[in-house]
Design a protein around this motif. Structure first.
Motif, PDB file in Angstrom:
ATOM      1  N   ILE A 297       1.039  -1.184   0.125  1.00 54.95           N
ATOM      2  CA  ILE A 297      -0.363  -0.156  -0.346  1.00 54.95           C
ATOM      3  C   ILE A 297       0.544   1.147  -0.183  1.00 54.95           C
ATOM      4  N   LEU A 332       0.012   0.255   8.081  1.00 51.50           N
ATOM      5  CA  LEU A 332      -1.104   0.872   8.963  1.00 51.50           C
ATOM      6  C   LEU A 332      -1.488   1.485  10.104  1.00 51.50           C
ATOM      7  N   LYS A 385      -7.512   7.320   0.898  1.00 46.69           N
ATOM      8  CA  LYS A 385      -8.868   5.901   0.781  1.00 46.69           C
ATOM      9  C   LYS A 385      -6.925   5.412   2.167  1.00 46.69           C
ATOM     10  N   ASN A 386      -6.251   4.825   1.603  1.00 48.90           N
ATOM     11  CA  ASN A 386      -5.482   4.177   2.859  1.00 48.90           C
ATOM     12  C   ASN A 386      -5.657   4.367   3.944  1.00 48.90           C
ATOM     13  N   LYS A 389      -8.686   3.548   5.520  1.00 50.06           N
ATOM     14  CA  LYS A 389      -8.208   2.250   5.744  1.00 50.06           C
ATOM     15  C   LYS A 389      -8.065   1.428   6.987  1.00 50.06           C
TER      16      LYS A 389
END
Ligand SMILES: *Cc1c(COP(=O)(O)O)cnc(C)c1O
Ligand SMILES: [Zn+2]
Length: 410
Positions: A297, A332, A385-386, A389
């Motif tokens: 990602i 993340l 977008k990430n 997430k």
């Protein structure tokens, strides 16, 4: 230019006079060049710690004496650099470190560290009288090139892989670039840009090749050292794609060491994603780089065939640093932790170094009492977008206090 002695090839070691060379005439495209500065001249004539202490230019141009450019007034350019270096309030505790600093390069004009390289490239293109500048990029090199060029009235032609996140594409289009979205991976994109640059004679801002770009990126290290009163931390961590940024980090500290401004070079931690980690694999297996998949990602560091391997490998080995890889889940997590503990919002590649520091502390590579600077290389707003997430969803609630109490969010 009196402050530059010439070029030295990073492969064959041969030296060349300082004209506008891209790569070594003997080694071809792999022969990435170093720029060799005349530190005696610079020390005697143009730069000292005292001069910097009195300098009121709060941008990377305060270090123009260490840049491969003619002296000039840089105020017409975008204001790149001199980004904040925060002493961590809570992130250090979370990672198991006593002293941690965060260099937030997401606060540059187009929101990534790439502005440092693009600023120098645009200044060079202006110096040489070009009217068009071109590059291929996974996104940030392109958007920073387009923004810095727009400010100076240069045209830009940009080649991006079709996977580039929308935030970065939007920047390009708003800055008025001609955007070629290539149906292929980064290597295909790079090759097409190279062929087009050769054919049309534009100024080339391709990170892997042009030696002046590393010299722009090195200003992040110059700033870290100056902001820490010339006592940089034991470690400096950054994420690695092409290898130009980490090469620049080393070059910056190396310059300061040669000038006698600092008395040791920090250990450099190079961090990649396990989904694309050609440097980490090569270092672990003690061999040359081989092409890797681009499956992460962290799009800004998804570079299967890095164009600047020599300078990156040297940065880690000459500084006694280490290579480390982290998973997308760790990236993340770092995004959430950096945001929650310090109010710093990084894109996936931006926070990868933070994830790497956490892993390095867990592995015992970084000791709890060692001091660390982690660089956030890009803003999280580029890739919403990430970020979503990582962040999850907001709590839905009817417009009444009763519903608010029932919602469970408080
Ligand atoms: C380009 C980039 C990097 C890595 O820099 P390289 O010079 O390609 O190694 C890291 N983070 C962000 C946000 C970038 O845009
Ligand atoms: Zn050579």
């Amino acid at each position: 230019m009196k402050h530059i002695l010439g070029y030295r090839c990073t492969i064959c070691g041969k030296e060349f006079p300082y004209t506008e060379l891209m790569t070594c005439p003997d080694c071809g495209e792999k022969g990435i060049l170093d720029i060799v500065f005349d530190y005696d001249y610079i020390k005697k004539n143009t730069l000292s710690r005292e001069k910097l202490a009195n300098c009121r230019d709060n941008s990377m141009w305060r270090y123009k004496a260490l840049m491969p450019l003619k002296d000039r007034d840089f105020t017409p350019f975008l204001r790149v650099g001199w980004t904040p270096l925060y002493r961590s309030n809570r992130l250090g505790d979370e990672l198991g470190l006593k002293t941690l600093y965060i260099k937030d390069d997401g606060l540059n004009p187009t929101a990534s560290l790439k502005d440092r390289a693009s600023g120098v490239a645009v200044a060079k293109a202006v110096e040489l009288g070009y009217d068009t500048i071109a590059c291929s990029s996974t996104g940030n090199a392109a958007s920073s090139c387009a923004g810095n060029a727009a400010r100076m009235g240069l045209k830009t032609v940009i080649f991006v892989p079709s996977r580039a996140p929308e935030g970065k594409l939007a920047q390009l289009l708003i800055f008025g670039a001609k955007v070629v979205s290539v149906l292929g991976d980064y290597k295909d994109t790079f090759d097409l840009s190279k062929a087009a640059i050769e054919k049309y004679g534009w100024y080339n801002r391709n990170a892997g090749i042009n030696p002046i770009l590393t010299e722009g990126k090195k200003t992040v290290a110059l700033e870290i050292a100056e902001q820490l009163s010339w006592q940089p931390t034991d470690w400096v961590a950054c994420s690695v794609g092409d290898g130009c940024t980490i090469g620049g980090v080393y070059n910056g500290f190396h310059d300061l060491y040669e000038l006698g401004f600092i008395d040791r070079i920090p250990k450099i931690l190079g961090v990649q994603s396990t989904g694309c980690c050609p440097f980490v694999d090569a270092a672990r297996e003690g061999r040359d780089l081989i092409p890797a998949e681009e499956n992460t990602i962290a799009d800004s560091i998804a570079v299967g065939v890095p164009r600047n391997p020599r300078k990156a490998l040297r940065a880690v080995s000459a500084s006694n640093g280490t290579w480390i890889a982290v998973t997308d889940e760790q990236i993340l997590d770092a995004m959430r932790v950096l945001g929650r503990t310090e109010g710093v919002f990084g894109e996936p590649a931006g926070v990868t170094a933070t994830a790497g520091v956490r892993q390095a502390v867990a592995d015992g590579v970084i000791k709890p009492n060692e001091t660390v600077t982690v660089i956030n290389t890009g803003s999280g707003l580029k890739d919403v977008k990430n970020a979503l997430k990582a962040a999850g969803k907001p709590t839905l609630c009817e417009p009444s206090l009763e519903a608010l109490e029932k919602s469970g969010i408080l």
